[in-house]
Design a protein around this motif. Structure first.
Motif, PDB file in Angstrom:
ATOM      1  N   GLU A  17       0.843  -1.206   0.000  1.00 37.12           N
ATOM      2  CA  GLU A  17       0.000   0.000   0.000  1.00 37.12           C
ATOM      3  C   GLU A  17       0.874   1.250   0.000  1.00 37.12           C
ATOM      4  N   GLU A  50      -3.933   5.694  -0.500  1.00 38.05           N
ATOM      5  CA  GLU A  50      -3.130   4.466  -0.359  1.00 38.05           C
ATOM      6  C   GLU A  50      -2.413   4.431   0.990  1.00 38.05           C
ATOM      7  N   HIS A  53      -4.771   3.263   3.430  1.00 38.61           N
ATOM      8  CA  HIS A  53      -4.945   1.803   3.344  1.00 38.61           C
ATOM      9  C   HIS A  53      -3.866   1.106   4.171  1.00 38.61           C
ATOM     10  N   MET A  97      -2.978  -5.208  -7.285  1.00 37.03           N
ATOM     11  CA  MET A  97      -3.357  -5.061  -5.872  1.00 37.03           C
ATOM     12  C   MET A  97      -4.610  -5.875  -5.555  1.00 37.03           C
ATOM     13  N   GLN A 127     -11.266  -2.370  -3.778  1.00 40.87           N
ATOM     14  CA  GLN A 127     -10.573  -2.623  -5.047  1.00 40.87           C
ATOM     15  C   GLN A 127     -11.526  -2.561  -6.243  1.00 40.87           C
ATOM     16  N   GLU A 130     -11.715   1.041  -6.890  1.00 44.02           N
ATOM     17  CA  GLU A 130     -10.429   1.542  -7.392  1.00 44.02           C
ATOM     18  C   GLU A 130     -10.273   1.220  -8.877  1.00 44.02           C
TER      19      GLU A 130
HETATM   20 FE   LIG Z   1      -4.835   0.502  -1.688  1.00 41.38          FE
END
Ligand SMILES: [Fe+2]
Ligand SMILES: [Fe+2]
Length: 173
Positions: A17, A50, A53, A97, A127, A130
């Protein structure tokens, strides 16, 4: 108590991350150099997310009394061939990811660690968002081509993104 295997995998995920944050910060600087303020704004916020995260996993590990071992963060590239290329790289990165998150969820389920599985389900959902967000921007950029008014319209749109820290990001507080 978390298993050694899960502790190691979660520590590695913190690192991944933070690497993501570094990557998007590099993309932010790249877009700054192109005077694409909206794209750089979008990437700056992406980088901040990020890092949160990473903190979400960090807080989880400390809350569970697990061992946090921070490793050095791999450096990202410094430039890309075009805005399209940068967003394409971002999409590829998010897909990678997603695979990591899915592997971690698999591991948590194999070990019947419900709390970690629960944490990873948050990431599974994140995700999906994202990938969809990056893909949406990439498709628009591909439609308008490398130069011209279309690029500036997309850039202006991305300038509107604002950073909203997720209140659930620091469960330890
Ligand atoms: Fe992330
Ligand atoms: Fe991400």
């Amino acid at each position: 108590m978390l298993s050694d295997k899960l502790q190691q995998a979660l520590n590695e995920q913190i690192n991944a991350e933070y690497h993501s944050g570094y990557l998007y910060l590099a993309m932010c600087a790249y877009f700054e150099s192109l005077n694409l303020d909206g794209c750089s704004n979008w990437m700056r916020i992406q980088a901040q997310e990020e890092l949160l995260h990473g903190m979400r996993i960090f807080d989880y590990l400390t809350e569970r009394g697990a061992h946090v071992v921070l490793q050095s963060v791999e450096g990202p590239p410094a430039r890309w061939d075009s805005p399209q290329a940068a967003f394409k790289a971002a999409l590829g990165h998010e897909q990678m990811m997603t695979r990591r998150v899915n592997d971690l969820a698999d591991l948590a389920q194999t070990e019947k660690d419900h709390a970690t599985n629960n944490l990873m389900q948050w990431f599974v959902n994140e995700q999906v968002e994202e990938e969809a967000n990056v893909e949406d921007i990439l498709r628009k950029l591909e439609l308008v081509g490398e130069k011209g008014p279309g690029l500036f319209m997309i850039d202006r749109e991305l300038k509107g993104r604002v950073f909203t820290p997720d209140p659930g990001a620091t469960p330890g507080e």
